[in-house]
Design a protein around this motif. Structure first.
Motif, mmCIF file in Angstrom:
data_model
loop_
_atom_site.group_PDB
_atom_site.id
_atom_site.type_symbol
_atom_site.label_atom_id
_atom_site.label_comp_id
_atom_site.label_asym_id
_atom_site.label_seq_id
_atom_site.Cartn_x
_atom_site.Cartn_y
_atom_site.Cartn_z
ATOM 1 N N PHE A 283 0.865 -1.174 0.000
ATOM 2 C CA PHE A 283 0.000 0.000 0.000
ATOM 3 C C PHE A 283 0.903 1.226 0.000
ATOM 4 O O PHE A 283 1.760 1.377 0.860
ATOM 5 C CB PHE A 283 -0.905 0.027 1.232
ATOM 6 C CG PHE A 283 -1.735 1.286 1.329
ATOM 7 C CD1 PHE A 283 -2.935 1.394 0.659
ATOM 8 C CD2 PHE A 283 -1.289 2.366 2.081
ATOM 9 C CE1 PHE A 283 -3.691 2.550 0.741
ATOM 10 C CE2 PHE A 283 -2.041 3.526 2.168
ATOM 11 C CZ PHE A 283 -3.249 3.619 1.497
ATOM 12 N N VAL A 284 0.722 2.102 -0.978
ATOM 13 C CA VAL A 284 1.554 3.295 -1.107
ATOM 14 C C VAL A 284 0.677 4.533 -0.909
ATOM 15 O O VAL A 284 -0.328 4.700 -1.600
ATOM 16 C CB VAL A 284 2.239 3.356 -2.491
ATOM 17 C CG1 VAL A 284 3.087 4.617 -2.597
ATOM 18 C CG2 VAL A 284 3.088 2.112 -2.711
ATOM 19 N N GLY A 285 1.074 5.364 0.047
ATOM 20 C CA GLY A 285 0.347 6.598 0.318
ATOM 21 C C GLY A 285 1.159 7.803 -0.117
ATOM 22 O O GLY A 285 2.315 7.947 0.275
ATOM 23 N N VAL A 286 0.575 8.653 -0.952
ATOM 24 C CA VAL A 286 1.247 9.855 -1.451
ATOM 25 C C VAL A 286 0.284 11.027 -1.358
ATOM 26 O O VAL A 286 -0.905 10.901 -1.684
ATOM 27 C CB VAL A 286 1.698 9.691 -2.926
ATOM 28 C CG1 VAL A 286 2.391 10.960 -3.416
ATOM 29 C CG2 VAL A 286 2.632 8.500 -3.062
ATOM 30 N N LEU A 287 0.783 12.175 -0.893
ATOM 31 C CA LEU A 287 -0.029 13.378 -0.811
ATOM 32 C C LEU A 287 0.067 14.138 -2.131
ATOM 33 O O LEU A 287 1.142 14.565 -2.538
ATOM 34 C CB LEU A 287 0.457 14.267 0.339
ATOM 35 C CG LEU A 287 -0.341 15.542 0.588
ATOM 36 C CD1 LEU A 287 -1.773 15.206 0.987
ATOM 37 C CD2 LEU A 287 0.326 16.367 1.669
ATOM 38 N N LYS A 288 -1.055 14.265 -2.819
ATOM 39 C CA LYS A 288 -1.086 14.950 -4.103
ATOM 40 C C LYS A 288 -1.691 16.337 -3.922
ATOM 41 O O LYS A 288 -2.851 16.474 -3.535
ATOM 42 C CB LYS A 288 -1.904 14.144 -5.119
ATOM 43 C CG LYS A 288 -1.868 14.731 -6.527
ATOM 44 C CD LYS A 288 -2.663 13.865 -7.510
ATOM 45 C CE LYS A 288 -2.618 14.447 -8.910
ATOM 46 N NZ LYS A 288 -3.385 13.617 -9.871
ATOM 47 N N GLN A 289 -0.903 17.363 -4.191
ATOM 48 C CA GLN A 289 -1.368 18.731 -4.044
ATOM 49 C C GLN A 289 -2.051 19.226 -5.318
ATOM 50 O O GLN A 289 -1.704 18.817 -6.423
ATOM 51 C CB GLN A 289 -0.208 19.663 -3.705
ATOM 52 C CG GLN A 289 0.388 19.435 -2.324
ATOM 53 C CD GLN A 289 1.453 20.463 -2.008
ATOM 54 O OE1 GLN A 289 2.218 20.854 -2.870
ATOM 55 N NE2 GLN A 289 1.489 20.895 -0.763
ATOM 56 N N THR A 290 -3.008 20.137 -5.137
ATOM 57 C CA THR A 290 -3.662 20.763 -6.285
ATOM 58 C C THR A 290 -2.749 21.858 -6.830
ATOM 59 O O THR A 290 -1.795 22.285 -6.182
ATOM 60 C CB THR A 290 -5.013 21.380 -5.872
ATOM 61 O OG1 THR A 290 -4.766 22.427 -4.914
ATOM 62 C CG2 THR A 290 -5.906 20.338 -5.231
#
Length: 374
Positions: A283-290
Motif C-alpha cells: 500500500f503506497v500513500g502519497v499526498l497529491k497537491q492541487t
C-alpha cells in the motif's frame, strides 16, 4: 547580549530519576540538557517545592507550573451531585514547546477537556462570549485564535501535573492503576462501533471498583473503568462501547504502522509511505497537491505584498515577516487571519517581492477536517 534574554522551557530526569524543570537559551537544544542531567547529576537538593494552587470556587487544583487564572466560572455540586467549571489559564513556563494559553473545562459527567489558543486575548474573548454555552466543542473551533481541542475525560491535563508526575502526551501519567490481565497500560485495542467502523485505541490503564447491592449488602460486584489515549473512558458496568472490543493481534500491527505513517504524512514529516503486506502486495500513500496549493508561498522569509481589502479603495502595501506553523501554513492564510481579527475581509493578495530565509522552515504537510457521516 545576555543569552538568557531568550530562552525556552524543558523537563528532564537526573541519573537517580529525579524530575527536574529547567530553562535554557534558545540556541541550546533541550535534548542536550536532558542528556547532561541524566549522565552528570544524581539528584538535586531543593529547599522548597514550588506548587501553585489554582482556585476553583471553594476548591482548587495544584500544579508544578507557573499558572495564572484569568477567567473562571463554575457551580455545584447540585442536589444530584453534579458540578462543573470553565477557566482561562496562562501557563507561563510550558515545557517542550507546548501551548501556554488554554481554556480548561471540567464537569462531573464527561470529565475534562481543554482547548489551545493563539493568544490570551483570543482565549478571553472566546470565554466571555461562550462561557455559558454547552456545546463549546462546536463554537470554540469557529472562534478566532483557536488551535486545537483535547478531550481528557478522566485523565488530568498536563498543566495540572504535580511533583514528579510524568507527562504522557497531553495528560499526566495516570495514578492508582490496577494490574488488569486484559486492559494493560500501552495495550492497543480494536473497537468495532455500532455502525461497523473500526477504531484503534491505546489503553492508558484500568481502575477497579466495587459496588454493594442495596438489599444484599454482603454481595459485592467488581467493575472496571478503562481509560483510552483519546481521553475517552469505558465503564463495563454501563455496557459495551460497540459491537466488539479486543486487543490488537500481531498480524494486525500493520494497522498501527499505517496510522503512524499517515500522521507523519499529514504533519509534513514525510512525502509518502509504503506498507508491506505478508502476501507481497504493498500500500503506497502519497499526498497529491492541487495546482492552487503549489502556488501558495509557504517558505519562511520576508514578503512584499499588496493587499486589497473589501470595501476599501486604496490597497495596503508593505513587507510582512512570515514563518509557517501548525496554525498558519502559508503566507496568504497568515495575512487573512491578521485582517480578520481587525474585522476586515480580504479580496485578493499579491506578492511582488520576497526574501526567503536560507535554511528556514517550509511547510509541506496538510490540514484536514473530519468528514461527517450522512
Amino acid at each position: 547580549m545576555d543569552r538568557f534574554n531568550s530562552y525556552h522551557y524543558g523537563e528532564g530526569k537526573t541519573g537517580d530519576g529525579q524530575h527536574v524543570t529547567f530553562t535554557c537559551p534558545t540556541d541550546t537544544a533541550i535534548e542536550e540538557v536532558q542528556e547532561i542531567l541524566k549522565n552528570k547529576f544524581r539528584d538535586f537538593d531543593i529547599p522548597s517545592a514550588h506548587q501553585v494552587n489554582v482556585g476553583h470556587g471553594a476548591y482548587g487544583m495544584y500544579s508544578r507550573y507557573k499558572i495564572k487564572q484569568h477567567k473562571y466560572a463554575g457551580g455545584g455540586p447540585n442536589d444530584g451531585g453534579n458540578w462543573g467549571f470553565i477557566e482561562v489559564l496562562e501557563i507561563k513556563n510550558p515545557p517542550d514547546g507546548r501551548c501556554g494559553i488554554v481554556i480548561h473545562e471540567c464537569n462531573s459527567c464527561t470529565g475534562a477537556v481543554f482547548t489551545e489558543w493563539a493568544t490570551l486575548t483570543d482565549a478571553n474573548k472566546a470565554f466571555k462570549k461562550n462561557w455559558l454555552e454547552e456545546k463549546t466543542n462546536v463554537v470554540f473551533p469557529l472562534s478566532p485564535g483557536f488551535k486545537r481541542r483535547v478531550v481528557c475525560g478522566l485523565m488530568t491535563p498536563w498543566f495540572y501535573a504535580v511533583g514528579d508526575q510524568e507527562l504522557f502526551g497531553d495528560f499526566t501519567f495516570p495514578e492508582g492503576l490496577q494490574n488488569d490481565p486484559k486492559y494493560k497500560l500501552g495495550q492497543r485495542f480494536i473497537i468495532e462501533d455500532y455502525s461497523g467502523d473500526l477504531i484503534l485505541k491505546t489503553c492508558l490503564g484500568c481502575r477497579h471498583y466495587t459496588i454493594k447491592e442495596t438489599l444484599h449488602p454482603y454481595t459485592e460486584h467488581c467493575y472496571r473503568i478503562v481509560q483510552w489515549d483519546d481521553g475517552t473512558f469505558w465503564d463495563d458496568k454501563s455496557g459495551s462501547i460497540g459491537r466488539s472490543i479486543r486487543p490488537l493481534r500481531d498480524d494486525e500491527l500493520w494497522i498501527d504502522e499505517a496510522i503512524q505513517q499517515f500522521h507523519r504524512l499529514l504533519s509534513g514529516k514525510s512525502k509518502n509511505f509504503t506498507i508491506n503486506f505478508t502476501d507481497g502486495s504493498k500500500f503506497v500513500g502519497v499526498l497529491k497537491q492541487t495546482s492552487e496549493q503549489k502556488d501558495l508561498p509557504t517558505a519562511e522569509g520576508r514578503y512584499y505584498v499588496v493587499v486589497h481589502i473589501k470595501g476599501v479603495t486604496k490597497a495596503k502595501k508593505g513587507w510582512v515577516d512570515f514563518k509557517p506553523n501548525l496554525v498558519v501554513s502559508n503566507l496568504f492564510k497568515h495575512i487573512t487571519l491578521k485582517f480578520k481579527d481587525q474585522g476586515k475581509d480580504i479580496e485578493r493578495i499579491k506578492v511582488e517581492d520576497q526574501v526567503v530565509t536560507r535554511g528556514g522552515k517550509k511547510w509541506s504537510g496538510v490540514f484536514y477536517s473530519s468528514a461527517e457521516s450522512s
